[in-house]
Design a protein around this motif. Structure first.
Motif, PDB file in Angstrom:
ATOM      1  N   ALA A  49      -3.384   2.370 -22.825  1.00 24.63           N
ATOM      2  CA  ALA A  49      -3.899   3.311 -21.833  1.00 24.63           C
ATOM      3  C   ALA A  49      -3.040   4.578 -21.767  1.00 24.63           C
ATOM      4  O   ALA A  49      -3.545   5.673 -21.506  1.00 24.63           O
ATOM      5  N   PHE A  50      -1.737   4.436 -21.999  1.00 17.63           N
ATOM      6  CA  PHE A  50      -0.827   5.580 -21.990  1.00 17.63           C
ATOM      7  C   PHE A  50      -0.657   6.200 -23.373  1.00 17.63           C
ATOM      8  O   PHE A  50       0.089   7.164 -23.534  1.00 17.63           O
ATOM      9  N   GLY A  51      -1.289   5.630 -24.384  1.00 25.22           N
ATOM     10  CA  GLY A  51      -1.242   6.189 -25.727  1.00 25.22           C
ATOM     11  C   GLY A  51       0.040   5.906 -26.490  1.00 25.22           C
ATOM     12  O   GLY A  51       0.366   6.630 -27.424  1.00 25.22           O
ATOM     13  N   VAL A  52       0.758   4.852 -26.109  1.00 25.01           N
ATOM     14  CA  VAL A  52       2.009   4.530 -26.797  1.00 25.01           C
ATOM     15  C   VAL A  52       1.950   3.180 -27.507  1.00 25.01           C
ATOM     16  O   VAL A  52       2.976   2.650 -27.917  1.00 25.01           O
ATOM     17  N   ALA A  53       0.756   2.627 -27.677  1.00 21.16           N
ATOM     18  CA  ALA A  53       0.626   1.313 -28.306  1.00 21.16           C
ATOM     19  C   ALA A  53       0.753   1.384 -29.821  1.00 21.16           C
ATOM     20  O   ALA A  53       1.233   0.449 -30.445  1.00 21.16           O
ATOM     21  N   ASP A  54       0.315   2.479 -30.413  1.00 18.59           N
ATOM     22  CA  ASP A  54       0.390   2.629 -31.861  1.00 18.59           C
ATOM     23  C   ASP A  54       1.247   3.834 -32.208  1.00 18.59           C
ATOM     24  O   ASP A  54       0.805   4.973 -32.155  1.00 18.59           O
ATOM     25  N   THR A  55       2.474   3.555 -32.555  1.00 17.06           N
ATOM     26  CA  THR A  55       3.377   4.618 -32.978  1.00 17.06           C
ATOM     27  C   THR A  55       3.878   4.285 -34.375  1.00 17.06           C
ATOM     28  O   THR A  55       3.687   3.180 -34.867  1.00 17.06           O
ATOM     29  N   LYS A  56       4.537   5.231 -34.990  1.00 16.46           N
ATOM     30  CA  LYS A  56       5.126   4.961 -36.295  1.00 16.46           C
ATOM     31  C   LYS A  56       6.380   4.132 -36.084  1.00 16.46           C
ATOM     32  O   LYS A  56       7.231   4.473 -35.288  1.00 16.46           O
ATOM     33  N   GLY A  57       6.481   3.033 -36.781  1.00 16.38           N
ATOM     34  CA  GLY A  57       7.649   2.169 -36.631  1.00 16.38           C
ATOM     35  C   GLY A  57       7.432   1.122 -35.546  1.00 16.38           C
ATOM     36  O   GLY A  57       6.311   0.715 -35.261  1.00 16.38           O
ATOM     37  N   ILE A  58       8.513   0.718 -34.927  1.00 17.71           N
ATOM     38  CA  ILE A  58       8.461  -0.314 -33.892  1.00 17.71           C
ATOM     39  C   ILE A  58       8.028   0.326 -32.578  1.00 17.71           C
ATOM     40  O   ILE A  58       8.537   1.378 -32.196  1.00 17.71           O
ATOM     41  N   ASP A  59       7.128  -0.319 -31.885  1.00 16.23           N
ATOM     42  CA  ASP A  59       6.610   0.188 -30.619  1.00 16.23           C
ATOM     43  C   ASP A  59       7.524  -0.247 -29.472  1.00 16.23           C
ATOM     44  O   ASP A  59       7.220  -1.162 -28.712  1.00 16.23           O
ATOM     45  N   TRP A  60       8.666   0.439 -29.328  1.00 20.84           N
ATOM     46  CA  TRP A  60       9.677   0.047 -28.343  1.00 20.84           C
ATOM     47  C   TRP A  60       9.162   0.158 -26.916  1.00 20.84           C
ATOM     48  O   TRP A  60       9.504  -0.676 -26.073  1.00 20.84           O
ATOM     49  N   ILE A  61       8.369   1.166 -26.634  1.00 20.96           N
ATOM     50  CA  ILE A  61       7.856   1.344 -25.270  1.00 20.96           C
ATOM     51  C   ILE A  61       6.914   0.197 -24.919  1.00 20.96           C
ATOM     52  O   ILE A  61       6.977  -0.356 -23.817  1.00 20.96           O
ATOM     53  N   GLU A  62       6.062  -0.177 -25.844  1.00 21.14           N
ATOM     54  CA  GLU A  62       5.140  -1.296 -25.613  1.00 21.14           C
ATOM     55  C   GLU A  62       5.917  -2.596 -25.388  1.00 21.14           C
ATOM     56  O   GLU A  62       5.608  -3.360 -24.472  1.00 21.14           O
ATOM     57  N   ILE A  63       6.930  -2.832 -26.182  1.00 19.15           N
ATOM     58  CA  ILE A  63       7.745  -4.046 -26.029  1.00 19.15           C
ATOM     59  C   ILE A  63       8.454  -4.034 -24.682  1.00 19.15           C
ATOM     60  O   ILE A  63       8.510  -5.063 -23.995  1.00 19.15           O
ATOM     61  N   ALA A  64       8.981  -2.888 -24.279  1.00 13.64           N
ATOM     62  CA  ALA A  64       9.663  -2.788 -22.985  1.00 13.64           C
ATOM     63  C   ALA A  64       8.699  -3.084 -21.839  1.00 13.64           C
ATOM     64  O   ALA A  64       9.053  -3.808 -20.895  1.00 13.64           O
ATOM     65  N   ILE A  65       7.490  -2.561 -21.919  1.00 13.55           N
ATOM     66  CA  ILE A  65       6.475  -2.836 -20.886  1.00 13.55           C
ATOM     67  C   ILE A  65       6.184  -4.325 -20.843  1.00 13.55           C
ATOM     68  O   ILE A  65       6.108  -4.924 -19.756  1.00 13.55           O
ATOM     69  N   GLN A  66       6.019  -4.948 -21.992  1.00 15.93           N
ATOM     70  CA  GLN A  66       5.716  -6.376 -22.047  1.00 15.93           C
ATOM     71  C   GLN A  66       6.850  -7.217 -21.461  1.00 15.93           C
ATOM     72  O   GLN A  66       6.608  -8.163 -20.705  1.00 15.93           O
ATOM     73  N   VAL A  67       8.093  -6.871 -21.793  1.00 12.54           N
ATOM     74  CA  VAL A  67       9.242  -7.634 -21.289  1.00 12.54           C
ATOM     75  C   VAL A  67       9.378  -7.467 -19.777  1.00 12.54           C
ATOM     76  O   VAL A  67       9.644  -8.438 -19.062  1.00 12.54           O
ATOM     77  N   VAL A  68       9.177  -6.255 -19.277  1.00 12.45           N
ATOM     78  CA  VAL A  68       9.236  -6.037 -17.826  1.00 12.45           C
ATOM     79  C   VAL A  68       8.150  -6.848 -17.124  1.00 12.45           C
ATOM     80  O   VAL A  68       8.409  -7.490 -16.097  1.00 12.45           O
ATOM     81  N   LEU A  69       6.945  -6.840 -17.662  1.00 15.46           N
ATOM     82  CA  LEU A  69       5.866  -7.633 -17.069  1.00 15.46           C
ATOM     83  C   LEU A  69       6.184  -9.123 -17.116  1.00 15.46           C
ATOM     84  O   LEU A  69       5.909  -9.852 -16.153  1.00 15.46           O
ATOM     85  N   ALA A  70       6.773  -9.578 -18.215  1.00 19.43           N
ATOM     86  CA  ALA A  70       7.145 -10.990 -18.319  1.00 19.43           C
ATOM     87  C   ALA A  70       8.230 -11.333 -17.300  1.00 19.43           C
ATOM     88  O   ALA A  70       8.181 -12.401 -16.672  1.00 19.43           O
ATOM     89  N   ALA A  71       9.207 -10.451 -17.114  1.00 17.14           N
ATOM     90  CA  ALA A  71      10.266 -10.692 -16.135  1.00 17.14           C
ATOM     91  C   ALA A  71       9.687 -10.772 -14.726  1.00 17.14           C
ATOM     92  O   ALA A  71      10.053 -11.659 -13.945  1.00 17.14           O
ATOM     93  N   VAL A  72       8.781  -9.869 -14.410  1.00 19.90           N
ATOM     94  CA  VAL A  72       8.132  -9.901 -13.095  1.00 19.90           C
ATOM     95  C   VAL A  72       7.328 -11.182 -12.943  1.00 19.90           C
ATOM     96  O   VAL A  72       7.371 -11.835 -11.891  1.00 19.90           O
ATOM     97  N   GLY A  73       6.613 -11.577 -13.990  1.00 26.54           N
ATOM     98  CA  GLY A  73       5.827 -12.808 -13.937  1.00 26.54           C
ATOM     99  C   GLY A  73       6.682 -14.052 -13.784  1.00 26.54           C
ATOM    100  O   GLY A  73       6.368 -14.940 -12.987  1.00 26.54           O
ATOM    101  N   VAL A  74       7.788 -14.118 -14.513  1.00 27.66           N
ATOM    102  CA  VAL A  74       8.695 -15.267 -14.419  1.00 27.66           C
ATOM    103  C   VAL A  74       9.301 -15.336 -13.024  1.00 27.66           C
ATOM    104  O   VAL A  74       9.358 -16.403 -12.408  1.00 27.66           O
ATOM    105  N   ALA A  75       9.762 -14.194 -12.503  1.00 29.33           N
ATOM    106  CA  ALA A  75      10.366 -14.165 -11.175  1.00 29.33           C
ATOM    107  C   ALA A  75       9.348 -14.551 -10.102  1.00 29.33           C
ATOM    108  O   ALA A  75       9.665 -15.318  -9.183  1.00 29.33           O
ATOM    109  N   ALA A  76       8.132 -14.042 -10.218  1.00 29.36           N
ATOM    110  CA  ALA A  76       7.095 -14.363  -9.228  1.00 29.36           C
ATOM    111  C   ALA A  76       6.720 -15.838  -9.286  1.00 29.36           C
ATOM    112  O   ALA A  76       6.571 -16.488  -8.238  1.00 29.36           O
ATOM    113  N   LEU A  77       6.575 -16.380 -10.469  1.00 31.98           N
ATOM    114  CA  LEU A  77       6.227 -17.790 -10.607  1.00 31.98           C
ATOM    115  C   LEU A  77       7.360 -18.680 -10.116  1.00 31.98           C
ATOM    116  O   LEU A  77       7.121 -19.682  -9.437  1.00 31.98           O
TER     117      LEU A  77
END
Length: 88
Positions: A52-80
């Motif tokens: 949605a923010f246009g950062v899912a497909d970049t050249k190389g490793i998608d660091w922003i996408e991975i950071a978003i995923q890890v933050v969401l996972a941390a929030v999910g783990v903490a909430a659960l």
């Protein structure tokens, strides 16, 4: 979804879930299956948000996408973990 896509989602979910769990301080009282499920959901939602923010497909490793995923996972783990600890 093909079987290879499912296996990839599980592997990515494991990695994202574990990284999310490492980010949350202290001990979490949830099992590995919950960690994997939270990781899979975080990976899927994180990919959607990154696209949605246009950062899912970049050249190389998608660091922003991975950071978003890890933050969401941390929030999910903490909430659960918090939800499960209130029921004990």
């Amino acid at each position: 979804m093909e079987i290879s896509g499912f296996i990839s989602a599980v592997i990515i979910g494991i990695v994202i879930g574990i990284l999310g769990r490492l980010v949350v301080p202290g001990r979490q009282h949830i099992g590995i299956i919950w960690t994997i499920l939270v990781g899979i959901v975080a990976a899927l939602v994180g990919t959607f948000i990154a696209a949605a923010f246009g950062v899912a497909d970049t050249k190389g490793i998608d660091w922003i996408e991975i950071a978003i995923q890890v933050v969401l996972a941390a929030v999910g783990v903490a909430a659960l973990d918090r939800a499960r600890s209130t029921h004990r």
